[in-house]
Design a protein around this motif. Structure first.
Motif, PDB file in Angstrom:
ATOM      1  N   LYS A  21      42.062  42.111  48.413  1.00 14.89           N
ATOM      2  CA  LYS A  21      41.566  40.799  47.978  1.00 14.89           C
ATOM      3  C   LYS A  21      42.532  39.709  48.418  1.00 14.89           C
ATOM      4  O   LYS A  21      43.741  39.860  48.330  1.00 14.89           O
ATOM      5  CB  LYS A  21      41.384  40.778  46.470  1.00 14.89           C
ATOM      6  N   ASP A  80      43.367  35.572  48.030  1.00 13.56           N
ATOM      7  CA  ASP A  80      43.141  34.351  47.263  1.00 13.56           C
ATOM      8  C   ASP A  80      43.746  33.197  48.053  1.00 13.56           C
ATOM      9  O   ASP A  80      44.960  33.015  48.074  1.00 13.56           O
ATOM     10  CB  ASP A  80      43.778  34.474  45.878  1.00 13.56           C
ATOM     11  N   THR A 103      37.387  33.527  46.719  1.00 13.74           N
ATOM     12  CA  THR A 103      38.216  34.658  47.126  1.00 13.74           C
ATOM     13  C   THR A 103      37.339  35.599  47.934  1.00 13.74           C
ATOM     14  O   THR A 103      36.107  35.517  47.893  1.00 13.74           O
ATOM     15  CB  THR A 103      38.791  35.422  45.918  1.00 13.74           C
ATOM     16  N   LYS A 109      35.447  30.676  42.628  1.00 16.71           N
ATOM     17  CA  LYS A 109      36.380  30.472  41.524  1.00 16.71           C
ATOM     18  C   LYS A 109      35.736  29.554  40.498  1.00 16.71           C
ATOM     19  O   LYS A 109      34.958  28.669  40.842  1.00 16.71           O
ATOM     20  CB  LYS A 109      37.676  29.859  42.023  1.00 16.71           C
TER      21      LYS A 109
END
Length: 193
Positions: A41, A43, A49, A192
């Motif tokens: 992952k 960010d 993301t 987000k």
């Protein structure tokens, strides 16, 4: 005397030129094998993301246009000489139609060089992500593209480009591998809060 001078070198060459008969070489094709993808992952400093392949060398965030709130992320694959470009735009009450039209027009510009363009609708209601994935076949500049949106706040497009002149036969193994990566990016996008 001159004949003797010629005969000795000719005999020497004749003796050393004899050897094994030439054998034809078997036909071979270039085989490019890439590691099985491992995703992690990411960010970035943008309102979403996603997961990227660990084969990607680096990610760079860029501010494309401060006026239009346009930002981007470049995911570089130096071993394959390719980059996935992600472009993010905020959605407001008036621009969703134009963003959708621009994303579709960008893909349709490749029809001049493309042999085919396959489009696949993508829906992930759980994460509020909806969009379209395009696989472009032939000598087009970009082999894979997508866009996703939540229809109210976020709009993200992605395109795969190689650093070389498009020659579909040459880039096919890398294009197929990165097509799966760009699909995975699209499928793992989360907005987000």
């Amino acid at each position: 005397m001159r004949i003797k001078r010629l005969i000795i070198p000719l005999l020497t060459v004749a003796c050393f030129s004899c050897g094994n008969d030439p054998l034809p070489k078997p036909k071979a094709m270039l085989r490019l094998d890439y590691k099985a993808p491992k995703y992690s992952k990411v960010d970035v400093r943008l309102p979403f993301t996603f997961e990227k392949n660990e084969l990607a060398d680096k990610i760079s965030s860029i501010k494309l246009d401060g006026v239009n709130n346009l930002s981007g992320v470049n995911i570089n694959y130096p071993t394959m000489k390719g980059t996935i470009y992600l472009t993010y735009k905020k959605v407001n009450e008036t621009n969703l139609d134009s963003l959708l039209r621009d994303a579709q027009t960008l893909t349709q510009k490749h029809t001049l060089k493309a042999d085919e363009i396959e489009s696949v609708i993508y829906e992930n209601p759980e994460n509020n992500v909806f969009g379209m994935f395009y696989a472009v076949g032939g000598n087009a500049a970009s082999q894979s593209q997508f866009y996703v949106t939540d229809s109210t706040k976020h709009f993200l497009t992605g395109s795969l480009y190689f650093y070389a002149k498009p020659n579909y036969d040459s880039i096919l193994p890398a294009a197929a591998y990165l097509k799966n990566d760009i699909k995975h990016i699209m499928e793992t996008v989360e907005w987000k809060k």
